[in-house]
Design an enzyme around this catalytic site. Structure first.
Site, PDB file in Angstrom:
ATOM      1  N   ARG A 148       0.856  -1.186   0.000  1.00 36.11           N
ATOM      2  CA  ARG A 148       0.000   0.000   0.000  1.00 36.11           C
ATOM      3  C   ARG A 148       0.888   1.230   0.000  1.00 36.11           C
ATOM      4  O   ARG A 148       1.816   1.314   0.807  1.00 36.11           O
ATOM      5  CB  ARG A 148      -0.901   0.016   1.240  1.00 36.11           C
ATOM      6  CG  ARG A 148      -2.016   1.040   1.170  1.00 36.11           C
ATOM      7  CD  ARG A 148      -2.748   1.178   2.500  1.00 36.11           C
ATOM      8  NE  ARG A 148      -2.059   2.090   3.404  1.00 36.11           N
ATOM      9  CZ  ARG A 148      -2.588   2.529   4.550  1.00 36.11           C
ATOM     10  NH1 ARG A 148      -3.788   2.126   4.924  1.00 36.11           N
ATOM     11  NH2 ARG A 148      -1.901   3.356   5.311  1.00 36.11           N
ATOM     12  N   TYR A 160      -3.085  11.581   7.223  1.00 35.07           N
ATOM     13  CA  TYR A 160      -3.306  10.346   7.965  1.00 35.07           C
ATOM     14  C   TYR A 160      -2.740   9.149   7.182  1.00 35.07           C
ATOM     15  O   TYR A 160      -2.817   9.099   5.967  1.00 35.07           O
ATOM     16  CB  TYR A 160      -4.809  10.143   8.176  1.00 35.07           C
ATOM     17  CG  TYR A 160      -5.160   8.941   9.005  1.00 35.07           C
ATOM     18  CD1 TYR A 160      -5.152   9.004  10.396  1.00 35.07           C
ATOM     19  CD2 TYR A 160      -5.511   7.730   8.405  1.00 35.07           C
ATOM     20  CE1 TYR A 160      -5.483   7.903  11.161  1.00 35.07           C
ATOM     21  CE2 TYR A 160      -5.846   6.632   9.166  1.00 35.07           C
ATOM     22  CZ  TYR A 160      -5.832   6.715  10.543  1.00 35.07           C
ATOM     23  OH  TYR A 160      -6.152   5.622  11.293  1.00 35.07           O
ATOM     24  N   ASP A 212      -5.130   3.755   0.103  1.00 31.44           N
ATOM     25  CA  ASP A 212      -6.241   3.993   1.022  1.00 31.44           C
ATOM     26  C   ASP A 212      -6.648   5.464   0.941  1.00 31.44           C
ATOM     27  O   ASP A 212      -5.833   6.359   1.169  1.00 31.44           O
ATOM     28  CB  ASP A 212      -5.814   3.646   2.450  1.00 31.44           C
ATOM     29  CG  ASP A 212      -6.982   3.608   3.418  1.00 31.44           C
ATOM     30  OD1 ASP A 212      -8.081   4.046   3.052  1.00 31.44           O
ATOM     31  OD2 ASP A 212      -6.783   3.132   4.558  1.00 31.44           O
ATOM     32  N   HIS A 214      -9.255   6.702   2.763  1.00 35.11           N
ATOM     33  CA  HIS A 214      -9.732   7.066   4.112  1.00 35.11           C
ATOM     34  C   HIS A 214     -11.035   7.862   4.085  1.00 35.11           C
ATOM     35  O   HIS A 214     -11.208   8.817   4.850  1.00 35.11           O
ATOM     36  CB  HIS A 214      -8.647   7.833   4.884  1.00 35.11           C
ATOM     37  CG  HIS A 214      -7.463   6.998   5.243  1.00 35.11           C
ATOM     38  ND1 HIS A 214      -6.206   7.255   4.745  1.00 35.11           N
ATOM     39  CD2 HIS A 214      -7.335   5.920   6.034  1.00 35.11           C
ATOM     40  CE1 HIS A 214      -5.346   6.363   5.207  1.00 35.11           C
ATOM     41  NE2 HIS A 214      -6.018   5.534   5.998  1.00 35.11           N
ATOM     42  N   GLU A 238      -9.105   1.914  -1.461  1.00 32.84           N
ATOM     43  CA  GLU A 238      -9.861   1.537  -0.265  1.00 32.84           C
ATOM     44  C   GLU A 238     -10.630   2.734   0.285  1.00 32.84           C
ATOM     45  O   GLU A 238     -10.116   3.854   0.307  1.00 32.84           O
ATOM     46  CB  GLU A 238      -8.863   1.012   0.772  1.00 32.84           C
ATOM     47  CG  GLU A 238      -9.443   0.728   2.135  1.00 32.84           C
ATOM     48  CD  GLU A 238      -8.345   0.382   3.120  1.00 32.84           C
ATOM     49  OE1 GLU A 238      -8.602   0.492   4.335  1.00 32.84           O
ATOM     50  OE2 GLU A 238      -7.231   0.019   2.691  1.00 32.84           O
ATOM     51  N   GLU A 264     -13.976  -1.725   6.624  1.00 31.26           N
ATOM     52  CA  GLU A 264     -13.315  -1.898   7.917  1.00 31.26           C
ATOM     53  C   GLU A 264     -14.115  -1.296   9.065  1.00 31.26           C
ATOM     54  O   GLU A 264     -13.903  -1.666  10.225  1.00 31.26           O
ATOM     55  CB  GLU A 264     -11.906  -1.314   7.891  1.00 31.26           C
ATOM     56  CG  GLU A 264     -11.818   0.185   7.817  1.00 31.26           C
ATOM     57  CD  GLU A 264     -10.368   0.663   7.766  1.00 31.26           C
ATOM     58  OE1 GLU A 264      -9.974   1.403   8.674  1.00 31.26           O
ATOM     59  OE2 GLU A 264      -9.633   0.287   6.830  1.00 31.26           O
ATOM     60  N   ARG A 285     -13.866  -5.548   3.307  1.00 31.93           N
ATOM     61  CA  ARG A 285     -12.754  -5.428   4.252  1.00 31.93           C
ATOM     62  C   ARG A 285     -13.167  -5.541   5.725  1.00 31.93           C
ATOM     63  O   ARG A 285     -12.509  -4.998   6.614  1.00 31.93           O
ATOM     64  CB  ARG A 285     -12.022  -4.099   4.011  1.00 31.93           C
ATOM     65  CG  ARG A 285     -11.153  -4.150   2.766  1.00 31.93           C
ATOM     66  CD  ARG A 285     -10.308  -2.929   2.567  1.00 31.93           C
ATOM     67  NE  ARG A 285      -9.836  -2.272   3.762  1.00 31.93           N
ATOM     68  CZ  ARG A 285      -8.831  -2.709   4.534  1.00 31.93           C
ATOM     69  NH1 ARG A 285      -8.195  -3.847   4.233  1.00 31.93           N
ATOM     70  NH2 ARG A 285      -8.462  -2.024   5.590  1.00 31.93           N
ATOM     71  N   GLU A 341      -4.602  -7.233   5.054  1.00 26.55           N
ATOM     72  CA  GLU A 341      -3.764  -6.130   5.528  1.00 26.55           C
ATOM     73  C   GLU A 341      -2.859  -6.618   6.655  1.00 26.55           C
ATOM     74  O   GLU A 341      -3.268  -7.401   7.511  1.00 26.55           O
ATOM     75  CB  GLU A 341      -4.640  -4.993   6.037  1.00 26.55           C
ATOM     76  CG  GLU A 341      -3.860  -3.797   6.555  1.00 26.55           C
ATOM     77  CD  GLU A 341      -4.755  -2.666   7.016  1.00 26.55           C
ATOM     78  OE1 GLU A 341      -4.256  -1.531   7.123  1.00 26.55           O
ATOM     79  OE2 GLU A 341      -5.960  -2.912   7.256  1.00 26.55           O
ATOM     80  N   TRP A 404     -12.592  11.536   7.599  1.00 25.89           N
ATOM     81  CA  TRP A 404     -11.173  11.179   7.505  1.00 25.89           C
ATOM     82  C   TRP A 404     -10.996   9.747   7.062  1.00 25.89           C
ATOM     83  O   TRP A 404      -9.897   9.299   6.830  1.00 25.89           O
ATOM     84  CB  TRP A 404     -10.474  11.386   8.847  1.00 25.89           C
ATOM     85  CG  TRP A 404     -10.928  10.498   9.936  1.00 25.89           C
ATOM     86  CD1 TRP A 404     -12.031  10.650  10.726  1.00 25.89           C
ATOM     87  CD2 TRP A 404     -10.292   9.313  10.379  1.00 25.89           C
ATOM     88  NE1 TRP A 404     -12.125   9.631  11.630  1.00 25.89           N
ATOM     89  CE2 TRP A 404     -11.053   8.789  11.454  1.00 25.89           C
ATOM     90  CE3 TRP A 404      -9.144   8.635  10.008  1.00 25.89           C
ATOM     91  CZ2 TRP A 404     -10.720   7.614  12.124  1.00 25.89           C
ATOM     92  CZ3 TRP A 404      -8.807   7.474  10.679  1.00 25.89           C
ATOM     93  CH2 TRP A 404      -9.593   6.971  11.732  1.00 25.89           C
TER      94      TRP A 404
END
Length: 404
Positions: A148, A160, A212, A214, A238, A264, A285, A341, A404
């Site tokens: 990633r 982040y 990602d 986010h 992602e 997630e 995920r 991950e 975020w």
């Protein structure tokens, strides 16, 4: 018949905060589960201690599905991250016990290995392109088949997902009160294709490249990003947009062929039912510790298999080694595995958690120790007391709170 005689919650911070549930049977067998919810650890600990642990005493530890349904349906107030993380901890601990009683690793109880090992991806990052390329090289040299890539955005003070210092991993929860980061979508959208191009130019296409987002983009912004990244053959992007609006993924789908991954922050099969049955994503995920444990995660992956969607379980360092080990057992056993991950845990976690998984040629294996394959040292855990920490909060230039 063996019964549960004790259920104990242990909170410790060996590198970061973890909540561990330890269940003991009348035969003296113990099992452990991860009850960590980053930034809200004490909420889950209280839910377990005040509401769940008393219900477990006297129950048959082998009756995993019955106990799962009892804790889920019996509470009336269902789902949500706190409830499902607590149930997950119980579920994993019971699978750990079942494996130890049988003398088998959990993946054997789930039907055995469907593959030789589990492909994991590492987290490469950099404050600029040269630093990012050096970090990607570090993971490639270690044998990772998937990486990633995240890079600081010029003109944006904090981003982040970036590692602090020279360590192998990062801890985003960083203070007793939330730190504040300011976001600029335009600068981000202009920058990401540039550093992805640099990664592919240097390393080629013989490994999987992930990114990602986010949750930071609107659907049309996410579509723009996916389209701009198509030349670099991403394995996935992602969390391109906030997951609450699941229909938004249909719009993204209409504009790009870049694969989409999300889940997630999902807690149950109902959170992702629409995304899966409408084929709006490519990878689901959900994580073992936030989606009800091994028992419920398998149901999510089974539903996804029917629609050609593969797994891509969350495995950040804010989930303890117990959670990661449990994920590996599920990954190894399901037919529609896609990617796992792997964010390495911060030291001195090794003093508290003794793991049996192995990593070779880019593949993880949970090992063949009975149960989950993680030993928990309760005395060592006592040396690392809880530290209150929060995840950062994102704002825009005008001060408004941003996802975020």
């Amino acid at each position: 018949m063996s019964t549960i005689v004790d259920a104990k919650v242990i909170i410790s911070s060996p590198g970061r905060n973890y909540v561990t549930l330890k269940i003991t049977t009348s035969d003296g067998v113990t099992g452990i589960g991860d009850a960590t919810l980053n930034g809200r650890e004490l909420s889950v600990a209280s839910y377990l201690e005040d509401h769940v642990c008393p219900l477990l005493i006297g129950k048959d530890p082998a009756a995993i599905e019955r106990i799962w349904q009892y804790l889920y349906k019996g509470a009336y107030w269902r789902r949500g991250p706190v409830t499902m993380t607590a149930i997950a901890a119980v579920d994993v601990a019971l699978w750990d016990i079942k494996g130890k009683v049988a003398g088998l690793p959990v993946y054997q109880l789930l039907g055995g290995a469907a593959r030789d090992g589990v492909t994991v991806y590492g987290h490469a990052s950099g404050n600029d392109i040269p630093q990012l390329l050096d970090d990607v090289a570090r993971f490639r040299d270690r044998g990772f088949r998937a990486v990633r890539a995240q890079a600081a955005v010029p003109g944006v003070a904090k981003v982040y997902g970036m590692r602090k210092g020279d360590g192998n991993t990062y801890e985003p929860a960083d203070g007793e009160l939330p730190s504040q980061e300011c976001w600029d979508t335009g600068k981000y959208l202009d920058w990401v294709p540039q550093y992805m191009a640099a990664v592919r130019d240097k390393f080629g296409y013989d490994f999987h490249l992930l990114h990602d987002v986010h949750h930071r983009l609107t659907p049309i912004e996410a579509a723009h990003l996916g389209k701009s990244l198509e030349p670099f053959r991403m394995f996935w992007i992602e969390d391109p947009t906030p997951a609450e609006d699941q229909e938004a993924f249909r719009l993204i789908r209409q504009h790009t062929t870049t694969p989409l991954a999300v889940g997630e922050i999902f807690n149950s099969i109902w959170d992702c039912q629409h995304l899966i049955t409408e084929r709006l994503i490519d990878y689901i995920r959900t994580s073992v510790s936030h989606a009800g444990g091994i028992s419920h995660l398998r149901k999510i992956f089974s539903l996804a298999e029917l629609y050609g969607i593969r797994s891509g379980s969350h495995g950040a360092g804010d989930l303890s080694p117990v959670s990661f080990a449990a994920a590996l057992h599920v990954d190894l056993s399901v037919q529609n595995f896609g990617m796992q991950e792997y964010m390495e845990h911060l030291p001195p976690y090794q003093e508290v958690f003794k793991t049996s998984w192995t990593f070779e040629d880019g593949l993880m294996h949970p090992g063949d120790a009975p149960g989950i394959g993680v030993e928990f040292d309760e005395e060592a855990a006592a040396r690392f007391p809880y530290e209150r920490k929060y995840l950062p909060v994102n704002t825009l230039a005008d001060g408004s709170v941003h996802d975020w």
